[in-house]
Design a protein around this motif. Structure first.
Motif, PDB file in Angstrom:
ATOM      1  N   SER A 192       0.851  -1.193   0.000  1.00  3.49           N
ATOM      2  CA  SER A 192       0.000   0.000   0.000  1.00  3.49           C
ATOM      3  C   SER A 192       0.885   1.240   0.000  1.00  3.49           C
ATOM      4  O   SER A 192       1.799   1.352   0.816  1.00  3.49           O
ATOM      5  N   ILE A 193       0.593   2.181  -0.894  1.00  5.29           N
ATOM      6  CA  ILE A 193       1.377   3.414  -1.009  1.00  5.29           C
ATOM      7  C   ILE A 193       0.474   4.626  -0.852  1.00  5.29           C
ATOM      8  O   ILE A 193      -0.624   4.677  -1.407  1.00  5.29           O
ATOM      9  N   ALA A 194       0.949   5.608  -0.088  1.00  8.02           N
ATOM     10  CA  ALA A 194       0.270   6.907   0.032  1.00  8.02           C
ATOM     11  C   ALA A 194       1.342   7.983   0.007  1.00  8.02           C
ATOM     12  O   ALA A 194       2.440   7.807   0.546  1.00  8.02           O
ATOM     13  N   GLN A 195       1.025   9.108  -0.620  1.00  3.02           N
ATOM     14  CA  GLN A 195       1.966  10.216  -0.745  1.00  3.02           C
ATOM     15  C   GLN A 195       1.637  11.302   0.272  1.00  3.02           C
ATOM     16  O   GLN A 195       0.475  11.665   0.463  1.00  3.02           O
ATOM     17  N   GLY A 196       2.680  11.818   0.912  1.00  3.91           N
ATOM     18  CA  GLY A 196       2.497  12.887   1.871  1.00  3.91           C
ATOM     19  C   GLY A 196       2.503  14.248   1.206  1.00  3.91           C
ATOM     20  O   GLY A 196       2.813  14.376   0.016  1.00  3.91           O
ATOM     21  N   PRO A 197       2.181  15.313   1.948  1.00  2.00           N
ATOM     22  CA  PRO A 197       2.160  16.663   1.388  1.00  2.00           C
ATOM     23  C   PRO A 197       3.525  17.148   0.923  1.00  2.00           C
ATOM     24  O   PRO A 197       3.605  18.085   0.122  1.00  2.00           O
ATOM     25  N   ASP A 198       4.591  16.515   1.406  1.00  2.00           N
ATOM     26  CA  ASP A 198       5.943  16.876   0.975  1.00  2.00           C
ATOM     27  C   ASP A 198       6.374  16.147  -0.286  1.00  2.00           C
ATOM     28  O   ASP A 198       7.500  16.296  -0.751  1.00  2.00           O
ATOM     29  N   GLY A 199       5.480  15.327  -0.850  1.00  2.00           N
ATOM     30  CA  GLY A 199       5.776  14.606  -2.079  1.00  2.00           C
ATOM     31  C   GLY A 199       6.388  13.241  -1.879  1.00  2.00           C
ATOM     32  O   GLY A 199       6.539  12.482  -2.838  1.00  2.00           O
ATOM     33  N   ALA A 240      -2.124  -7.172   5.727  1.00  2.00           N
ATOM     34  CA  ALA A 240      -2.637  -6.176   4.776  1.00  2.00           C
ATOM     35  C   ALA A 240      -2.724  -4.765   5.352  1.00  2.00           C
ATOM     36  O   ALA A 240      -3.814  -4.178   5.414  1.00  2.00           O
ATOM     37  N   PRO A 241      -1.601  -4.183   5.768  1.00  3.08           N
ATOM     38  CA  PRO A 241      -1.647  -2.797   6.241  1.00  3.08           C
ATOM     39  C   PRO A 241      -2.010  -1.847   5.106  1.00  3.08           C
ATOM     40  O   PRO A 241      -1.547  -2.012   3.977  1.00  3.08           O
ATOM     41  N   GLU A 242      -2.850  -0.881   5.403  1.00  6.78           N
ATOM     42  CA  GLU A 242      -3.269   0.108   4.407  1.00  6.78           C
ATOM     43  C   GLU A 242      -2.985   1.505   4.942  1.00  6.78           C
ATOM     44  O   GLU A 242      -3.277   1.814   6.100  1.00  6.78           O
ATOM     45  N   LEU A 243      -2.425   2.345   4.078  1.00  8.26           N
ATOM     46  CA  LEU A 243      -2.079   3.722   4.447  1.00  8.26           C
ATOM     47  C   LEU A 243      -3.161   4.694   4.003  1.00  8.26           C
ATOM     48  O   LEU A 243      -3.684   4.585   2.889  1.00  8.26           O
ATOM     49  N   PHE A 244      -3.450   5.653   4.865  1.00  9.87           N
ATOM     50  CA  PHE A 244      -4.372   6.743   4.510  1.00  9.87           C
ATOM     51  C   PHE A 244      -3.806   8.031   5.076  1.00  9.87           C
ATOM     52  O   PHE A 244      -3.474   8.092   6.264  1.00  9.87           O
ATOM     53  N   TYR A 245      -3.672   9.064   4.219  1.00 11.53           N
ATOM     54  CA  TYR A 245      -3.214  10.345   4.724  1.00 11.53           C
ATOM     55  C   TYR A 245      -4.409  11.197   5.120  1.00 11.53           C
ATOM     56  O   TYR A 245      -5.252  11.541   4.274  1.00 11.53           O
ATOM     57  N   ASP A 246      -4.486  11.528   6.396  1.00 10.27           N
ATOM     58  CA  ASP A 246      -5.553  12.351   6.944  1.00 10.27           C
ATOM     59  C   ASP A 246      -5.137  13.811   6.798  1.00 10.27           C
ATOM     60  O   ASP A 246      -4.397  14.344   7.625  1.00 10.27           O
ATOM     61  N   ASP A 247      -5.599  14.461   5.726  1.00 13.37           N
ATOM     62  CA  ASP A 247      -5.155  15.826   5.447  1.00 13.37           C
ATOM     63  C   ASP A 247      -5.692  16.845   6.448  1.00 13.37           C
ATOM     64  O   ASP A 247      -5.115  17.923   6.610  1.00 13.37           O
ATOM     65  N   GLU A 248      -6.766  16.514   7.136  1.00 16.33           N
ATOM     66  CA  GLU A 248      -7.310  17.444   8.115  1.00 16.33           C
ATOM     67  C   GLU A 248      -6.520  17.418   9.419  1.00 16.33           C
ATOM     68  O   GLU A 248      -6.372  18.454  10.082  1.00 16.33           O
ATOM     69  N   ALA A 249      -6.004  16.261   9.787  1.00 17.08           N
ATOM     70  CA  ALA A 249      -5.213  16.150  11.019  1.00 17.08           C
ATOM     71  C   ALA A 249      -3.716  16.193  10.747  1.00 17.08           C
ATOM     72  O   ALA A 249      -2.915  16.266  11.687  1.00 17.08           O
ATOM     73  N   GLY A 250      -3.315  16.137   9.468  1.00 18.60           N
ATOM     74  CA  GLY A 250      -1.902  16.177   9.124  1.00 18.60           C
ATOM     75  C   GLY A 250      -1.139  14.966   9.600  1.00 18.60           C
ATOM     76  O   GLY A 250      -0.023  15.079  10.119  1.00 18.60           O
ATOM     77  N   ARG A 251      -1.703  13.783   9.386  1.00 26.50           N
ATOM     78  CA  ARG A 251      -1.052  12.548   9.837  1.00 26.50           C
ATOM     79  C   ARG A 251      -1.458  11.390   8.949  1.00 26.50           C
ATOM     80  O   ARG A 251      -2.458  11.451   8.224  1.00 26.50           O
ATOM     81  N   PHE A 252      -0.665  10.329   9.012  1.00 27.75           N
ATOM     82  CA  PHE A 252      -0.990   9.089   8.324  1.00 27.75           C
ATOM     83  C   PHE A 252      -1.669   8.139   9.298  1.00 27.75           C
ATOM     84  O   PHE A 252      -1.311   8.072  10.483  1.00 27.75           O
ATOM     85  N   ILE A 253      -2.645   7.401   8.788  1.00 29.59           N
ATOM     86  CA  ILE A 253      -3.303   6.342   9.543  1.00 29.59           C
ATOM     87  C   ILE A 253      -2.929   5.019   8.878  1.00 29.59           C
ATOM     88  O   ILE A 253      -3.044   4.881   7.663  1.00 29.59           O
TER      89      ILE A 253
END
Length: 314
Positions: free
Chosen positions: A72-79, A126-139
């Motif tokens: 699972s891949i998720a991109q942060g606000p820093d790219g 099966a870990p899954e990444l989610f970027y919570d843009d409102e809290a500024g963190r990954f879940i």
């Protein structure tokens, strides 16, 4: 006047090139059995017809089994792209982690022992990444079995999963692991998707016997609680759901492992689901991945690197 006209044409051409370079492309993480080769990537312009880049981008080194399942891949606000994956079938309380700025060059791999606080935990799947843009963190959400803790169906006690999670802002410090979801049945392969402000969808697999199929639930917070569970809308022996949106349509891809093919459902309202498996094109061998987006420029770098790797191998 001629020079001015030429200058305007050059600006126009530059704008077109720039626009094309920033165009979104769908990427689909993937692995092939027996899961010891590493991360593969598919790409698509319409989220329906997929092409395999036909190489691995990171070979698994984390964990004793040295495998990579369910990437699972998720991109942060820093790219920066962040990758998590399953490192073992059982007797493994951790998950794999690595990061990359370009999906080509990866950091040193880590084994995050997310379930080490549970002495009887069987696994971390099966870990899954989610970027919570409102809290500024990954879940990070995954499935684990802690025997004799939850109500059970027909499945074995060591296969009675619930969902757990941790959060992090920097992948250096992590919040204590907590229970994410106990829906009253064994559940694995969960992915959080944001539909709108204070509007989140959780797609997951009901892993009870004889169900073993896909459903979704809803919440106004990415951490839940989730409720209003839909009907199970896929055939039995379905797992690894991943969701993406194009236009007004949401596509829910899943591994239909008994039929030995990838399945897909289309919906606009999460009330009616249309089977579009016969309309999609997914390369043979593709297994349980998640969908994210990159720019055309990023895809060009991946294509160029893949050609260079193949040339060096010849």
């Amino acid at each position: 006047m001629k020079r001015l006209f030429t200058y305007i044409l050059l600006l126009f051409a530059s704008a077109i090139i720039s626009c094309k370079a920033s165009k979104s492309v769908y990427m689909f993480t993937s692995f092939h059995e027996p899961a010891n080769e590493g991360l593969r990537l598919l790409y698509s312009y319409d989220a329906i017809h997929w092409t395999d880049l036909n190489r691995t981008f990171i070979k698994p080194e984390a964990g004793e089994a040295k495998i990579m399942r369910d990437p699972s891949i998720a991109q942060g606000p820093d790219g920066v792209y962040h990758l998590v994956w399953t490192t073992g079938w059982k007797d493994d309380k951790g998950i794999g982690y690595a990061s990359s700025k370009d999906l080509i060059h990866w950091s040193a791999q880590q084994h995050l022992n997310v379930m080490e606080y549970e002495p009887t935990a069987v696994n971390a799947w099966a870990p899954e990444l989610f970027y919570d843009d409102e809290a500024g963190r990954f879940i990070i959400v995954w499935a684990s079995t802690v025997p004799n803790r939850f109500a059970k169906g027909q499945e074995d006690e060591n296969n009675n999963h619930r969902l757990y999670y941790t959060t992090t802002a920097d992948f250096k410090t992590f919040a204590p692991t907590k229970l994410f979801l106990d829906p009253g049945f064994s559940v694995i392969d969960a992915e959080i998707v944001k539909r709108g402000k204070n509007d989140y969808i959780l797609v997951m697999k009901d892993n009870t016997r004889p169900n073993r199929n896909i459903l979704v639930a809803f919440s106004n917070n990415p951490l839940g609680p989730y409720s209003n569970y839909t009907k199970r809308f896929t055939e039995t022996y379905s797992e690894g759901p991943s969701m993406t949106k194009t236009g007004k349509n949401w596509f829910i891809y899943y591994d239909s492992y008994r039929l030995k093919r990838y399945g897909a459902m289309r919906t606009t309202d999460f009330k009616t689901f249309t089977d579009i498996a016969d309309s999609i094109s997914v390369p043979t061998g593709h297994k349980h991945g998640t969908i994210f987006k990159v720019t055309q420029k990023q895809l060009n770098l991946l294509l160029k690197d893949s050609v260079a790797v193949k040339t060096n191998q010849q």
